[in-house]
Scaffold this motif. Structure first.
Motif, PDB file in Angstrom:
ATOM      1  N   MET A   1       0.846  -1.196   0.000  1.00 43.43           N
ATOM      2  CA  MET A   1       0.000   0.000   0.000  1.00 43.43           C
ATOM      3  C   MET A   1       0.883   1.248   0.000  1.00 43.43           C
ATOM      4  N   SER A   2       0.557   2.204  -0.857  1.00 45.08           N
ATOM      5  CA  SER A   2       1.362   3.424  -0.949  1.00 45.08           C
ATOM      6  C   SER A   2       1.110   4.342   0.236  1.00 45.08           C
ATOM      7  N   THR A   3       2.044   5.253   0.444  1.00 45.16           N
ATOM      8  CA  THR A   3       1.975   6.186   1.564  1.00 45.16           C
ATOM      9  C   THR A   3       2.142   7.605   1.054  1.00 45.16           C
ATOM     10  N   ILE A   4       1.334   8.516   1.571  1.00 43.32           N
ATOM     11  CA  ILE A   4       1.459   9.948   1.277  1.00 43.32           C
ATOM     12  C   ILE A   4       2.424  10.532   2.297  1.00 43.32           C
ATOM     13  N   ASN A   5       3.577  11.005   1.823  1.00 43.50           N
ATOM     14  CA  ASN A   5       4.617  11.532   2.699  1.00 43.50           C
ATOM     15  C   ASN A   5       4.490  13.044   2.847  1.00 43.50           C
ATOM     16  N   ILE A   6       4.518  13.494   4.084  1.00 38.67           N
ATOM     17  CA  ILE A   6       4.279  14.903   4.405  1.00 38.67           C
ATOM     18  C   ILE A   6       5.456  15.484   5.159  1.00 38.67           C
ATOM     19  N   ALA A   7       5.797  16.735   4.829  1.00 41.71           N
ATOM     20  CA  ALA A   7       6.767  17.499   5.602  1.00 41.71           C
ATOM     21  C   ALA A   7       6.053  18.658   6.282  1.00 41.71           C
ATOM     22  N   LEU A   8       6.347  18.863   7.548  1.00 44.61           N
ATOM     23  CA  LEU A   8       5.810  19.999   8.306  1.00 44.61           C
ATOM     24  C   LEU A   8       6.885  21.067   8.416  1.00 44.61           C
ATOM     25  N   LEU A   9       6.571  22.269   7.956  1.00 51.40           N
ATOM     26  CA  LEU A   9       7.481  23.395   8.129  1.00 51.40           C
ATOM     27  C   LEU A   9       6.955  24.221   9.291  1.00 51.40           C
ATOM     28  N   GLY A  10       7.602  24.102  10.433  1.00 46.71           N
ATOM     29  CA  GLY A  10       7.136  24.766  11.642  1.00 46.71           C
ATOM     30  C   GLY A  10       6.532  23.766  12.606  1.00 46.71           C
ATOM     31  N   TYR A  11       6.995  23.828  13.852  1.00 48.01           N
ATOM     32  CA  TYR A  11       6.506  22.883  14.852  1.00 48.01           C
ATOM     33  C   TYR A  11       6.179  23.614  16.153  1.00 48.01           C
TER      34      TYR A  11
ATOM     35  N   ILE B   1      -2.968  14.139  12.553  1.00 44.68           N
ATOM     36  CA  ILE B   1      -2.569  13.128  11.559  1.00 44.68           C
ATOM     37  C   ILE B   1      -2.224  11.813  12.243  1.00 44.68           C
ATOM     38  N   ASN B   2      -1.444  11.897  13.298  1.00 43.10           N
ATOM     39  CA  ASN B   2      -0.974  10.687  13.975  1.00 43.10           C
ATOM     40  C   ASN B   2      -2.105   9.898  14.632  1.00 43.10           C
ATOM     41  N   SER B   3      -3.122  10.592  15.114  1.00 42.03           N
ATOM     42  CA  SER B   3      -4.198   9.921  15.853  1.00 42.03           C
ATOM     43  C   SER B   3      -5.395   9.546  14.984  1.00 42.03           C
ATOM     44  N   ASN B   4      -5.326   9.843  13.678  1.00 44.04           N
ATOM     45  CA  ASN B   4      -6.457   9.547  12.795  1.00 44.04           C
ATOM     46  C   ASN B   4      -6.054   8.700  11.593  1.00 44.04           C
ATOM     47  N   GLN B   5      -5.109   7.811  11.795  1.00 45.94           N
ATOM     48  CA  GLN B   5      -4.604   7.001  10.687  1.00 45.94           C
ATOM     49  C   GLN B   5      -5.684   6.121  10.057  1.00 45.94           C
ATOM     50  N   GLU B   6      -6.518   5.539  10.873  1.00 47.68           N
ATOM     51  CA  GLU B   6      -7.583   4.695  10.322  1.00 47.68           C
ATOM     52  C   GLU B   6      -8.550   5.511   9.486  1.00 47.68           C
ATOM     53  N   ARG B   7      -8.837   6.732   9.931  1.00 47.61           N
ATOM     54  CA  ARG B   7      -9.734   7.612   9.180  1.00 47.61           C
ATOM     55  C   ARG B   7      -9.134   7.986   7.831  1.00 47.61           C
ATOM     56  N   PHE B   8      -7.846   8.307   7.816  1.00 48.27           N
ATOM     57  CA  PHE B   8      -7.175   8.620   6.553  1.00 48.27           C
ATOM     58  C   PHE B   8      -7.225   7.426   5.604  1.00 48.27           C
TER      59      PHE B   8
ATOM     60  N   THR C   1      -9.412   5.049   5.512  1.00 47.25           N
ATOM     61  CA  THR C   1     -10.783   4.884   5.025  1.00 47.25           C
ATOM     62  C   THR C   1     -11.104   5.901   3.939  1.00 47.25           C
ATOM     63  N   LEU C   2     -10.700   7.155   4.149  1.00 43.25           N
ATOM     64  CA  LEU C   2     -11.037   8.226   3.213  1.00 43.25           C
ATOM     65  C   LEU C   2     -10.216   8.170   1.936  1.00 43.25           C
ATOM     66  N   LEU C   3      -8.941   7.791   2.061  1.00 40.92           N
ATOM     67  CA  LEU C   3      -8.020   7.918   0.931  1.00 40.92           C
ATOM     68  C   LEU C   3      -7.512   6.591   0.386  1.00 40.92           C
ATOM     69  N   GLY C   4      -7.657   5.527   1.163  1.00 42.20           N
ATOM     70  CA  GLY C   4      -7.128   4.243   0.725  1.00 42.20           C
ATOM     71  C   GLY C   4      -5.619   4.194   0.775  1.00 42.20           C
ATOM     72  N   GLN C   5      -5.018   5.148   1.483  1.00 39.14           N
ATOM     73  CA  GLN C   5      -3.564   5.200   1.603  1.00 39.14           C
ATOM     74  C   GLN C   5      -3.185   5.620   3.010  1.00 39.14           C
ATOM     75  N   ASN C   6      -1.983   5.275   3.410  1.00 41.51           N
ATOM     76  CA  ASN C   6      -1.455   5.755   4.675  1.00 41.51           C
ATOM     77  C   ASN C   6      -0.963   7.191   4.509  1.00 41.51           C
ATOM     78  N   VAL C   7      -1.046   7.954   5.566  1.00 44.40           N
ATOM     79  CA  VAL C   7      -0.550   9.331   5.577  1.00 44.40           C
ATOM     80  C   VAL C   7       0.506   9.425   6.680  1.00 44.40           C
ATOM     81  N   LYS C   8       1.678   9.916   6.321  1.00 49.06           N
ATOM     82  CA  LYS C   8       2.802   9.873   7.253  1.00 49.06           C
ATOM     83  C   LYS C   8       3.591  11.178   7.241  1.00 49.06           C
ATOM     84  N   VAL C   9       3.827  11.746   8.416  1.00 48.98           N
ATOM     85  CA  VAL C   9       4.743  12.875   8.546  1.00 48.98           C
ATOM     86  C   VAL C   9       6.153  12.314   8.585  1.00 48.98           C
ATOM     87  N   VAL C  10       6.944  12.675   7.586  1.00 44.28           N
ATOM     88  CA  VAL C  10       8.294  12.109   7.474  1.00 44.28           C
ATOM     89  C   VAL C  10       9.379  13.098   7.867  1.00 44.28           C
TER      90      VAL C  10
END
Length: 335
Positions: free
Chosen positions: A1-11, A22-29, A31-40
């Protein structure tokens, strides 16, 4: 399964909120997108003041480390100031990343330029978080403008100033006491100038004007007045006659051009903003067909802005979710 890789500018406050959602809603992502979403990756200003929230996440104070990652799909920008934010967003688009920003000052200056650049590279631009916290005003306007013509927009666009005015009226606090409370609660920065003098709301006005009317007024011609001159006596006097002071932005399209005013305004109980209290924001849209639409919601704090960013993330991913890793499409989407 593919993953959507995200960079955060500013923390800071907003960046941490985005990561937590993002981290606490992985199952929701999934379901909605059919892909994992990950802050890399996370870009910070002072690396000695931060630790990675999770093992395997790149924490860096060098933007080059992020833009040169072998796989990067979305860049979320949650910093302040025009630069280096604008340069970072520009390079992310040129890398063919989708971009999402909460930086209203930068976007007020360069929003249209960013959107045009994204068209060239076939990426999306999300900027819901630049205006009115958790209120989906940009999405509402984008849908409304298909046939309606917006004639005027009014808004309480800064949750900090609304909180201060509310506490001054409800608890009889001085401006300084109410500001100090806002700072303690995390609603106001150590330097509150942008909020209390109206600069924050001003930038949001310019973004709304660009979205609604395709142009901004001459910045020098905009009347802008903050709330630092408001006294408890003034608020108490108006309260005895059932009136309230609200910090209201007004943008109107006239035959002469765009007229924009931001100032403390006395409102009656019949006004749509009369009961907008605390950190809430509110926007009232006057359109030629639908008439008046009013929206309100939280406008300050970690999660309202972070929520708007994550909703933009969902919209961006859905624009081309079946071809996420293919070559760029020919036309950008404004999410």
């Amino acid at each position: 399964m593919s993953t959507i890789n995200i960079a955060l500018l500013g923390y800071g406050t907003v960046g941490k909120g985005v990561y937590e959602i993002i981290n606490s809603n992985q199952e929701r992502f999934l379901t909605l997108l059919g892909q994992n979403v990950k802050v890399v990756a996370i870009l910070v200003k002072d690396i000695d003041k931060h630790i990675p929230p999770k093992e395997g996440i790149l924490l860096t104070d060098h933007f080059e480390d992020i833009i040169q990652l072998p796989k990067l799909d979305v860049v979320i920008e949650a910093t302040v100031g025009v630069e280096p934010s604008f340069s970072h967003i520009t390079r992310a688009i040129q890398r063919r990343c989708h971009v999402i920003t909460a930086n209203k000052e930068m976007f007020a200056h360069h929003g249209q330029e960013i959107i045009e650049l994204a068209k060239t590279y076939g990426t999306t631009v999300g900027f819901e978080a630049t205006v009115a916290g958790g209120i989906p005003i940009i999405q509402t306007l984008n849908k409304l403008l298909n046939i309606n013509q917006v004639q005027k927009i009014e808004g309480i666009l800064n949750g900090t100033t609304n909180f201060i005015l509310t506490k001054m009226r409800e608890e009889g606090l001085s401006f300084e006491e109410a500001l100090s409370l806002a700072q303690e609660l995390g609603y106001a920065e150590a330097d509150p100038t942008n909020d209390v003098e109206g600069y924050d709301a001003f930038y949001k006005m310019m973004i709304l004007s660009q979205v609604c009317f395709g142009q901004q007024p001459d910045w020098k011609a905009v009347f802008r007045k903050g709330i630092t001159g408001i006294t408890p006596d003034q608020i108490k006097h108006h309260d005895t006659t059932n009136l309230r002071i609200k910090h209201i932005a007004s943008i109107t399209k006239t035959e002469q051009g765009i007229e924009a005013i931001l100032k403390p305004t006395i409102v009656q109980p019949s006004h749509p903003f009369y009961n907008v209290e605390g950190v809430e924001n509110a926007v009232s849209i006057h359109a030629n067909i639908v008439g008046n639409i009013s929206l309100s919601g939280p406008g300050a704090g970690m999660y309202p802005t972070a929520s708007a960013i994550v909703e933009d993330l969902i919209h961006a991913c859905r624009t081309d979710v079946n071809e996420w890793h293919t070559s760029a499409v020919s036309q950008t989407s404004i999410v």
